[in-house]
Design a protein around this motif. Structure first.
Motif, short mmCIF file in Angstrom:
data_model
loop_
_atom_site.label_atom_id
_atom_site.label_comp_id
_atom_site.label_asym_id
_atom_site.label_seq_id
_atom_site.Cartn_x
_atom_site.Cartn_y
_atom_site.Cartn_z
N LYS A 142 0.84 -1.19 0.00
CA LYS A 142 0.00 0.00 0.00
C LYS A 142 0.89 1.25 0.00
O LYS A 142 1.97 1.24 0.59
CB LYS A 142 -0.91 0.03 1.23
CG LYS A 142 -2.00 -1.04 1.24
CD LYS A 142 -2.92 -0.86 2.44
CE LYS A 142 -4.03 -1.91 2.42
NZ LYS A 142 -4.93 -1.71 1.26
N PRO A 143 0.45 2.33 -0.64
CA PRO A 143 1.22 3.57 -0.61
C PRO A 143 1.45 4.03 0.82
O PRO A 143 0.54 3.98 1.65
CB PRO A 143 0.34 4.56 -1.38
CG PRO A 143 -0.59 3.72 -2.18
CD PRO A 143 -0.81 2.47 -1.39
N GLY A 144 2.67 4.44 1.12
CA GLY A 144 2.96 4.97 2.45
C GLY A 144 3.31 3.94 3.48
O GLY A 144 3.76 4.29 4.58
N ASP A 145 3.12 2.66 3.19
CA ASP A 145 3.50 1.62 4.15
C ASP A 145 5.03 1.63 4.28
O ASP A 145 5.73 1.57 3.28
CB ASP A 145 3.03 0.25 3.67
CG ASP A 145 3.18 -0.82 4.73
OD1 ASP A 145 4.34 -1.08 5.15
OD2 ASP A 145 2.18 -1.42 5.15
N PRO A 146 5.58 1.69 5.51
CA PRO A 146 7.03 1.78 5.67
C PRO A 146 7.77 0.51 5.28
O PRO A 146 8.98 0.55 5.05
CB PRO A 146 7.20 2.07 7.16
CG PRO A 146 5.95 1.54 7.81
CD PRO A 146 4.87 1.75 6.80
N GLY A 149 5.53 -1.01 0.43
CA GLY A 149 4.94 0.20 -0.12
C GLY A 149 5.05 0.32 -1.62
O GLY A 149 5.55 -0.58 -2.31
N LEU A 151 5.84 3.18 -4.97
CA LEU A 151 6.32 4.46 -5.49
C LEU A 151 5.95 4.54 -6.96
O LEU A 151 6.00 3.54 -7.68
CB LEU A 151 7.84 4.59 -5.34
CG LEU A 151 8.40 4.70 -3.92
CD1 LEU A 151 9.92 4.67 -3.97
CD2 LEU A 151 7.91 5.97 -3.24
N GLU A 161 -3.29 7.43 -9.73
CA GLU A 161 -2.60 7.07 -8.49
C GLU A 161 -2.93 5.64 -8.07
O GLU A 161 -4.09 5.23 -8.04
CB GLU A 161 -2.98 8.04 -7.38
CG GLU A 161 -2.27 7.75 -6.06
CD GLU A 161 -2.76 8.65 -4.95
OE1 GLU A 161 -2.23 8.51 -3.82
OE2 GLU A 161 -3.67 9.47 -5.19
N LYS A 163 -3.60 3.00 -5.43
CA LYS A 163 -4.07 3.01 -4.05
C LYS A 163 -3.84 1.67 -3.33
O LYS A 163 -3.88 1.61 -2.10
CB LYS A 163 -5.57 3.34 -4.01
CG LYS A 163 -5.94 4.65 -4.71
CD LYS A 163 -5.26 5.84 -4.07
CE LYS A 163 -5.85 6.14 -2.70
NZ LYS A 163 -5.23 7.36 -2.10
N ASP A 164 -3.60 0.60 -4.12
CA ASP A 164 -3.43 -0.72 -3.51
C ASP A 164 -2.83 -1.67 -4.53
O ASP A 164 -3.07 -1.53 -5.74
CB ASP A 164 -4.79 -1.24 -3.02
CG ASP A 164 -4.67 -2.48 -2.15
OD1 ASP A 164 -3.71 -2.56 -1.36
OD2 ASP A 164 -5.53 -3.37 -2.26
#
Length: 213
Positions: A142-146, A149, A151, A161, A163-164
Motif C-alpha cells: 500500500k502507498p505509504g507503508d514503511p 509500499g 512508489l 494514483e 491506491k493498492d
C-alpha cells in the motif's frame, strides 16, 4: 537351544519425487527455471479508446537464484526474475508489459517479498507471511507503508494514483504455476476508482542446472 538369526528388514526405496533437501529458497524453490504462458488476460483502461477492456496475451518468465543476501542478522535467499508479455497477434512486435525484480525468502521471519520495477516508472516492495512449503504466496503493498509500499512517477501520481497492490503466485504442480495481480487505481480525470488486473498460467520450458554453460 538353537536360535535363528533374524533377517534385517530391507528399507523401502524412497520415492525420489518426495525427497527434498534443505531448500534454502523455501517456497520459491519450485519457480526456478524458464516459463511460458499463452492464456493471459489483462483488464485495464485504454486511453486511446477511453474504455476499460480485456486483452489476451502470451508471456515469458524467468527465475534465477541470486547469492545469499545478509542484512545484519537477517538472511535472505531469493531469485531475480523477469516477466514479459505480448498481446496475441503482436508476438513479433514490442511487448506491452515488462517487469523485472527479485523474489525474496526470509526463513527466520517467515516472509516472502516481491521487489518489482515496472517500465512505466513504478516500483513496489510487496510481501506477506509465508511458510517454507507454502504453495500459494501473497504479495501485498500500500502507498505509504514503511515496509511494503508503492512508489510511482509524478505524472501517474497526478492522473492514475495507485491506491493498492495485491498479487498471488500459486504452485499448481512441479511444472505449472499461475498468478493474479491487481492494482487499484484512482483515475483523476474520470473521478473513479478502477482495477487493473492480470492473470495467467505458465508452464516450465527449461530447468536450470549447474552443468549448463
Amino acid at each position: 537351544m538353537t536360535t535363528t538369526a533374524e533377517t534385517p528388514e530391507t528399507p523401502e526405496t524412497p520415492d525420489l519425487s518426495e525427497i527434498r533437501g534443505p531448500q534454502k529458497l523455501g517456497p520459491l524453490t519450485p519457480l526456478v527455471g524458464e516459463w511460458e504462458g499463452d492464456i493471459g488476460v489483462d483488464l485495464s483502461y485504454h486511453n486511446d479508446d477511453d474504455e476499460t477492456s480485456h486483452t489476451s496475451y502470451f508471456e515469458k518468465a524467468s527465475f534465477s537464484p541470486i547469492p545469499v543476501q545478509e542484512n545484519g542478522q537477517q538472511t535472505l535467499w531469493g531469485l531475480n526474475y523477469s516477466m514479459t508479455a505480448w498481446r496475441h497477434g503482436e508476438e513479433g512486435m514490442d511487448p506491452f508489459h515488462d517487469e523485472i525484480g527479485f523474489l525474496l525468502w526470509d526463513k527466520i521471519n517467515g516472509q516472502v517479498m516481491r521487489n518489482v520495477v515496472f517500465g512505466r516508472g513504478i516500483a513496489i516492495l510487496a510481501g506477506s507471511d509465508a511458510g517454507p512449503h507454502d504453495r500459494e504466496l501473497h504479495f501485498d503493498a500500500k502507498p505509504g507503508d514503511p515496509s511494503y509500499g508503492i512508489l510511482q512517477n509524478k505524472y501517474l501520481m497526478e492522473r492514475a494514483e495507485i491506491k493498492d497492490f495485491t498479487s498471488s503466485f500459486t504452485i499448481v504442480d512441479d511444472e505449472t504455476f499461475s498468478y493474479t495481480s491487481d492494482l487499484t487505481l484512482r483515475l483523476v480525470a474520470a473521478g473513479v476508482t478502477m482495477h487493473h488486473t492480470d492473470k495467467n498460467t505458465l508452464h516450465r520450458v527449461k530447468r536450470f542446472h549447474p552443468s549448463e554453460a
